[in-house]
Design an enzyme around this catalytic site. Structure first.
Site, PDB file in Angstrom:
ATOM      1  N   ASP A  43      51.990 -33.241  76.120  1.00  0.00           N
ATOM      2  CA  ASP A  43      51.194 -33.321  75.366  1.00  0.00           C
ATOM      3  C   ASP A  43      50.225 -32.389  75.019  1.00  0.00           C
ATOM      4  OD1 ASP A  43      52.473 -35.899  75.619  1.00  0.00           O
ATOM      5  OD2 ASP A  43      50.981 -36.640  77.207  1.00  0.00           O
ATOM      6  N   TYR A  46      50.983 -30.675  72.378  1.00  0.00           N
ATOM      7  CA  TYR A  46      50.670 -30.910  71.252  1.00  0.00           C
ATOM      8  C   TYR A  46      48.387 -31.216  70.688  1.00  0.00           C
ATOM      9  CZ  TYR A  46      50.032 -35.285  68.362  1.00  0.00           C
ATOM     10  OH  TYR A  46      48.718 -35.591  67.149  1.00  0.00           O
ATOM     11  N   SER A  92      40.421 -45.987  72.535  1.00  0.00           N
ATOM     12  CA  SER A  92      41.134 -45.160  73.591  1.00  0.00           C
ATOM     13  C   SER A  92      39.908 -44.213  74.633  1.00  0.00           C
ATOM     14  CB  SER A  92      41.831 -44.286  72.266  1.00  0.00           C
ATOM     15  OG  SER A  92      40.858 -43.687  72.285  1.00  0.00           O
ATOM     16  N   LEU A  93      40.056 -44.049  75.097  1.00  0.00           N
ATOM     17  CA  LEU A  93      38.652 -43.932  76.150  1.00  0.00           C
ATOM     18  C   LEU A  93      38.501 -41.812  76.018  1.00  0.00           C
ATOM     19  CD1 LEU A  93      40.692 -44.871  79.196  1.00  0.00           C
ATOM     20  CD2 LEU A  93      38.395 -45.491  78.500  1.00  0.00           C
ATOM     21  N   GLU A 124      40.605 -46.944  88.906  1.00  0.00           N
ATOM     22  CA  GLU A 124      42.181 -47.558  88.161  1.00  0.00           C
ATOM     23  C   GLU A 124      42.765 -46.267  88.903  1.00  0.00           C
ATOM     24  OE1 GLU A 124      41.659 -50.114  84.710  1.00  0.00           O
ATOM     25  OE2 GLU A 124      40.201 -51.551  85.853  1.00  0.00           O
ATOM     26  N   LYS A 126      45.454 -44.582  86.488  1.00  0.00           N
ATOM     27  CA  LYS A 126      45.643 -44.540  84.459  1.00  0.00           C
ATOM     28  C   LYS A 126      47.415 -44.314  83.947  1.00  0.00           C
ATOM     29  CE  LYS A 126      44.415 -42.333  80.351  1.00  0.00           C
ATOM     30  NZ  LYS A 126      45.970 -42.376  79.508  1.00  0.00           N
ATOM     31  N   ASP A 128      50.977 -44.478  82.962  1.00  0.00           N
ATOM     32  CA  ASP A 128      51.559 -43.761  82.154  1.00  0.00           C
ATOM     33  C   ASP A 128      52.689 -44.160  81.347  1.00  0.00           C
ATOM     34  OD1 ASP A 128      51.370 -42.019  80.430  1.00  0.00           O
ATOM     35  OD2 ASP A 128      51.999 -40.128  81.917  1.00  0.00           O
ATOM     36  N   ARG A 147      49.824 -51.156  71.361  1.00  0.00           N
ATOM     37  CA  ARG A 147      48.155 -50.789  70.016  1.00  0.00           C
ATOM     38  C   ARG A 147      47.923 -50.550  69.158  1.00  0.00           C
ATOM     39  NH1 ARG A 147      45.620 -45.629  70.964  1.00  0.00           N
ATOM     40  NH2 ARG A 147      43.405 -45.548  70.434  1.00  0.00           N
ATOM     41  N   GLU A 184      48.942 -52.034  80.442  1.00  0.00           N
ATOM     42  CA  GLU A 184      50.103 -51.384  80.199  1.00  0.00           C
ATOM     43  C   GLU A 184      51.424 -51.415  80.696  1.00  0.00           C
ATOM     44  OE1 GLU A 184      48.679 -48.718  79.180  1.00  0.00           O
ATOM     45  OE2 GLU A 184      49.727 -46.885  79.329  1.00  0.00           O
ATOM     46  N   TYR A 234      50.794 -53.659  84.490  1.00  0.00           N
ATOM     47  CA  TYR A 234      49.621 -53.486  84.777  1.00  0.00           C
ATOM     48  C   TYR A 234      48.702 -54.017  84.017  1.00  0.00           C
ATOM     49  CZ  TYR A 234      51.075 -52.166  89.573  1.00  0.00           C
ATOM     50  OH  TYR A 234      52.448 -52.048  91.024  1.00  0.00           O
ATOM     51  N   LYS A 325      41.595 -36.326  84.121  1.00  0.00           N
ATOM     52  CA  LYS A 325      43.123 -36.729  83.481  1.00  0.00           C
ATOM     53  C   LYS A 325      43.221 -35.472  84.738  1.00  0.00           C
ATOM     54  CE  LYS A 325      44.614 -38.204  79.852  1.00  0.00           C
ATOM     55  NZ  LYS A 325      45.027 -37.435  79.204  1.00  0.00           N
ATOM     56  N   CYS A 419      79.890 -10.102  91.889  1.00  0.00           N
ATOM     57  CA  CYS A 419      78.245 -10.160  92.650  1.00  0.00           C
ATOM     58  C   CYS A 419      77.687  -9.050  92.108  1.00  0.00           C
ATOM     59  CB  CYS A 419      78.595 -10.489  94.189  1.00  0.00           C
ATOM     60  SG  CYS A 419      77.149 -10.284  95.121  1.00  0.00           S
ATOM     61  N   CYS A 422      77.045  -7.687  95.696  1.00  0.00           N
ATOM     62  CA  CYS A 422      77.386  -6.266  96.240  1.00  0.00           C
ATOM     63  C   CYS A 422      78.330  -5.193  95.179  1.00  0.00           C
ATOM     64  CB  CYS A 422      77.751  -6.761  97.483  1.00  0.00           C
ATOM     65  SG  CYS A 422      78.264  -7.875  97.113  1.00  0.00           S
ATOM     66  N   CYS A 435      79.438 -15.852  95.798  1.00  0.00           N
ATOM     67  CA  CYS A 435      80.189 -14.224  95.458  1.00  0.00           C
ATOM     68  C   CYS A 435      80.979 -14.186  97.178  1.00  0.00           C
ATOM     69  CB  CYS A 435      78.631 -13.462  96.123  1.00  0.00           C
ATOM     70  SG  CYS A 435      79.096 -12.338  96.736  1.00  0.00           S
ATOM     71  N   CYS A 441      78.315  -8.502 101.896  1.00  0.00           N
ATOM     72  CA  CYS A 441      76.792  -8.816 100.789  1.00  0.00           C
ATOM     73  C   CYS A 441      75.603  -8.453 101.959  1.00  0.00           C
ATOM     74  CB  CYS A 441      77.559 -10.148 100.189  1.00  0.00           C
ATOM     75  SG  CYS A 441      75.848  -9.993  98.581  1.00  0.00           S
TER      76      CYS A 441
HETATM   77  S1  IVH Z   1      41.549 -49.185  79.927  1.00  0.00           S
HETATM   78  C1  IVH Z   1      38.417 -49.692  76.643  1.00  0.00           C
HETATM   79  N1  IVH Z   1      42.888 -49.037  81.798  1.00  0.00           N
HETATM   80  O1  IVH Z   1      44.914 -45.483  78.413  1.00  0.00           O
HETATM   81  C2  IVH Z   1      39.348 -48.929  77.063  1.00  0.00           C
HETATM   82  N2  IVH Z   1      43.334 -48.212  79.772  1.00  0.00           N
HETATM   83  O2  IVH Z   1      43.551 -43.205  76.599  1.00  0.00           O
HETATM   84  C3  IVH Z   1      40.840 -49.038  77.309  1.00  0.00           C
HETATM   85  N3  IVH Z   1      45.644 -46.694  79.929  1.00  0.00           N
HETATM   86  O3  IVH Z   1      45.385 -46.752  75.398  1.00  0.00           O
HETATM   87  C4  IVH Z   1      42.117 -48.791  78.466  1.00  0.00           C
HETATM   88  N4  IVH Z   1      45.590 -47.397  82.601  1.00  0.00           N
HETATM   89  O4  IVH Z   1      46.879 -47.199  77.068  1.00  0.00           O
HETATM   90  C5  IVH Z   1      42.501 -48.505  80.472  1.00  0.00           C
HETATM   91  N5  IVH Z   1      43.146 -48.949  84.058  1.00  0.00           N
HETATM   92  C6  IVH Z   1      43.967 -48.437  82.633  1.00  0.00           C
HETATM   93  C7  IVH Z   1      44.791 -47.824  81.523  1.00  0.00           C
HETATM   94  C8  IVH Z   1      44.201 -47.815  80.537  1.00  0.00           C
HETATM   95  C9  IVH Z   1      46.350 -46.366  81.255  1.00  0.00           C
HETATM   96  C10 IVH Z   1      45.895 -46.347  78.860  1.00  0.00           C
HETATM   97  C11 IVH Z   1      45.628 -47.352  77.495  1.00  0.00           C
HETATM   98  C12 IVH Z   1      44.776 -46.976  76.862  1.00  0.00           C
HETATM   99  C13 IVH Z   1      44.875 -45.590  77.781  1.00  0.00           C
HETATM  100  C14 IVH Z   1      43.038 -44.885  76.699  1.00  0.00           C
END
Ligand code: IVH
Length: 682
Positions: A43, A46, A92-93, A124, A126, A128, A147, A184, A234, A325, A419, A422, A435, A441
């Site tokens: 990532d 990217y 998204s966040l 919480e 995050k 993956d 999503r 997720e 979760y 992150k 080798c 030696c 070797c 050696c």
């Molecule tokens: S809250 C507006 N809680 O992170 C609230 N997201 O970058 C948005 N994600 O698309 C989501 N763990 O796929 C939330 N405990 C968590 C999360 C979580 C992973 C992911 C989720 C979201 C992305 C946002």
């Protein structure tokens, strides 16, 4: 006459070219990530390309096109699935990368809410995985969507139905009539490993990481395949809520979810103020590796829904939440060269020399390539762009090659025929190249000496790796026995060695002479004789000369010694130069206490028993306790189970003591143990 562009102001033409290239690269990566679930670059790479494109488009707005990758967020829905328009967009966040970003976020919130009080946050992990929306009507699961681009997602109802941990009917009856649960879907690490092992066995494609495995599994057109994949969820927020009410705090909503049978992360914690957020981050960063699933950061959410409402949203993200992150664990760099290292037992391993790269919090310039099989599997050549993975404290490794960026100038990696240190011939054992020089050696000699002096062996204070290398290179020592003839004068002449450190080394050697039989056996560095086997051998033979005289058949009567290890041991002691080194070590005063077998009695009264040690002992160290138990014939393990024969509990014994009591395992105090030993004439 036109003026040629100077080298530091690129021409518009070259900028256009770069923009074009970036778009092509990003489109290719998007396709691999979102459609094939098989990303080629991490990532972070990217993000780098994306940021560069955004910057160029900002500087040259006329170059922006509507189909530029910057003009859309997330993945386009797959055509084969039906589409679902989210009634409430899936946002998204925003990201925070360090404590400063986090503090800014907290400050902005306080300013907007016009408060000087500490803000209450729900912290919480995050996860993956893949964000999904689950719709329940009258407690029944109706449909599910990915999503997608935030507005429209793919209809994955059939696939979600196969995930056992997602309830098809909510428990209880106090749920809103229409309830959208968001969460997720992820694949636990163990399931991912298992899936990839199966794939390798069947010669099928392996997944790059658990996230992509989860995505690939969820977006199967055939839900029977999804059903076989180890997926779970979760849940982390509510979307649509109609015909009923939810609590006014985010954390309480999640608590309510639990009562309805929805899975919620056990790591959820409500804290107050920005410092507590930072503490949660530190604690989770430490816990990260031991979690059974992958997380890539922390999500902080303002806990009060009233406050969330007054904060509102910007563009595609709420103002009341942020994703902090963790530092990237993967990065792309160039493989500059491959060198070959010779280990203690002669194994020759290819080591990647890399263009230094910052990853997982450190700068990495070397990574092991293990063996020829690994080189083949990776399809790696010198000059390639490679992805380096450094997770937790694990040794960095090359996880994959960016084949699409392979330059024409790459060179093959060729295992040496002799080798590299030696020049002895090498022999092949499957993927391994070894070797044959043995202690001729110098590389093997150096490693053997380092091992001999290491903490679990003779534990020689003041003898570091660099010093061993100098001592061998200058021919001050040839074997481990020569260590004990070194003088302060000889050592103090070496690079970065003063008189003081030379004296320290000589004192360290003096102290190391007194050891135990098991340490001594381990220190010899016999192939495949680790600490536990050495302890087993010491406990069984109790006398070095008996061990040296034992044949393979006899050796195999020792716990955990099979024919291969027995063969290594027998061969080791048959070799004259090994016997000479041992004699010389003994002549130079290396010694241990010889425990005389109890006459007439049973010298191994604990034979066949499994013991566990816990708490702190006062009359001996835990290691000494372990050695005594092993000498008495017991096998010592680290955790209490139904198979445990007895627990030796020192002071401040905790959970192991509780478990032993629960399982009805015999528990002895240190005092009991001392009495037992006396009774056995120990
Ligand atoms: S809250 C507006 N809680 O992170 C609230 N997201 O970058 C948005 N994600 O698309 C989501 N763990 O796929 C939330 N405990 C968590 C999360 C979580 C992973 C992911 C989720 C979201 C992305 C946002």
């Amino acid at each position: 006459m036109s003026i040629p562009p100077s080298s530091d102001t690129p021409s518009l033409e070259s900028i256009e070219q770069e923009v074009q290239q970036l778009r092509e690269q990003l489109n290719r990566h998007n396709h691999r990530y979102y459609v094939l679930d098989e990303p080629e670059v991490p990532d972070s790479e990217y993000d780098r390309l994306f940021t560069r494109l955004k910057q160029l488009e900002k500087e040259h707005p006329d170059l922006v096109t509507t189909d530029s990758p910057t003009q859309r967020v997330g993945g386009a829905p797959l055509k084969a699935f039906g589409q679902i328009r989210h009634e409430l967009p899936m946002l998204s966040l925003d990201n925070a990368f360090d404590a400063e970003d986090q503090a800014d976020f907290n400050r902005r919130i306080k300013e907007r809410l016009k408060t000087s009080d500490d803000i209450e946050y729900a912290c919480e992990t995050k996860l993956d995985g893949i964000a999904v929306s689950l719709l329940y009507e009258n407690g029944l699961f109706i449909r599910a969507a990915t999503r997608g681009d935030g507005t429209t997602g793919e209809d994955i109802t059939q696939n979600i139905r196969t995930i056992e941990s997602i309830p098809l009917r909510l428990l209880g009856n106090d749920w809103p009539q229409r309830l959208e649960v968001r969460g997720e879907v992820y694949m636990p690490k163990a399931g991912f490993e298992r899936l990839n092992k199966q794939a390798i066995a069947k010669d099928e494609k392996v997944f790059v990481n658990p996230r992509n495995a989860a995505a690939g599994s969820l977006r199967q057109l055939n839900s029977r395949i999804t059903a076989k994949r180890p997926l779970t969820i979760y849940c982390y927020s509510a979307g649509i809520v109609e015909g009923g009410e939810l609590p006014q705090k985010h954390s309480e909503i999640l608590e309510r979810f639990k009562t309805w049978g929805l899975r919620v992360s056990p790591e959820l914690k409500v804290v107050s103020g920005v410092q507590a957020c930072e503490d949660y981050y530190t604690a989770m960063a430490e816990k990260r590796e031991s979690l059974p699933y992958e997380i890539d950061g922390i999500v902080y959410k303002v806990n009060s829904l009233a406050q969330q409402q007054s904060l509102g949203f910007v563009a595609r993200a709420p103002r009341w939440a942020i994703a902090r992150k963790f530092p990237a664990q993967e990065a792309v760099t160039t493989l500059k060269d491959v060198e070959f290292q010779v280990g203690r037992t002669g194994a020759i391993t290819p080591v990647a020399r890399l263009e230094p790269v910052f990853v997982g919090g450190v700068t990495v310039s070397n990574a092991t390539l293990h063996n020829m099989d690994e080189i083949k599997r990776l399809d790696i050549k010198i000059g390639d762009q490679v992805v380096i993975l450094r997770a937790g404290d694990v040794i960095p490794k090359v996880s994959r090659v960016v084949h699409s960026q392979r330059p024409e100038t790459v060179r093959d990696i060729v295992m040496p025929l002799r080798c590299p240190v030696c020049d002895s011939e090498v022999e092949r054992e499957e993927a391994l190249v070894r070797c044959t020089g043995g202690l001729y050696c110098s590389a093997q000699r150096k490693e053997a000496i380092k091992h001999f002096a290491s903490r679990k062996a003779l534990d020689v204070d003041g003898l570091g790796d660099k010093l061993v290398e100098q001592l061998v290179d200058r021919q001050l020592i040839k074997t481990v026995a020569d260590l004990f003839s070194l003088t302060v004068n000889e050592v103090s002449g070496l690079e970065r060695m003063g008189k003081k450190s030379a004296e320290n080394l000589i004192n360290g050697l003096e102290a190391a002479r007194k050891t135990t039989l098991s340490r001594f056996i381990y220190a010899l560095g016999i192939r495949e004789v680790g600490e536990a086997t050495a302890q087993g051998l010491a406990g069984h033979y109790q006398d070095l000369s008996k061990l040296m005289a034992a044949n393979s058949e006899d050796l195999q009567t020792v716990d955990d010694v099979g024919p291969i290890v027995a063969g290594h041991i027998e061969k080791f002691f048959q070799q004259a130069h090994n016997r000479e080194v041992i004699e010389s070590l003994l002549a130079k005063g290396v010694e241990w206490e010889i425990v005389a077998p109890v006459s007439g009695g049973n010298s191994q009264p604990l034979s066949g028993e499994i013991w566990v040690l816990t708490g702190s002992l006062t009359s001996m160290t835990r290691d000494e306790g372990k050695e005594i138990l092993q000498r008495l014939g017991a096998k010592v393990t680290g955790s209490v189970s139904a198979k445990t024969s007895a627990l030796l509990a020192g002071e401040k014994a905790g959970s192991k003591l509780a478990k032993a009591e629960k399982l009805g395992v015999k528990v002895y105090t240190e005092e009991d143990f001392i009495k037992m030993r006396e009774a056995w004439g120990e």
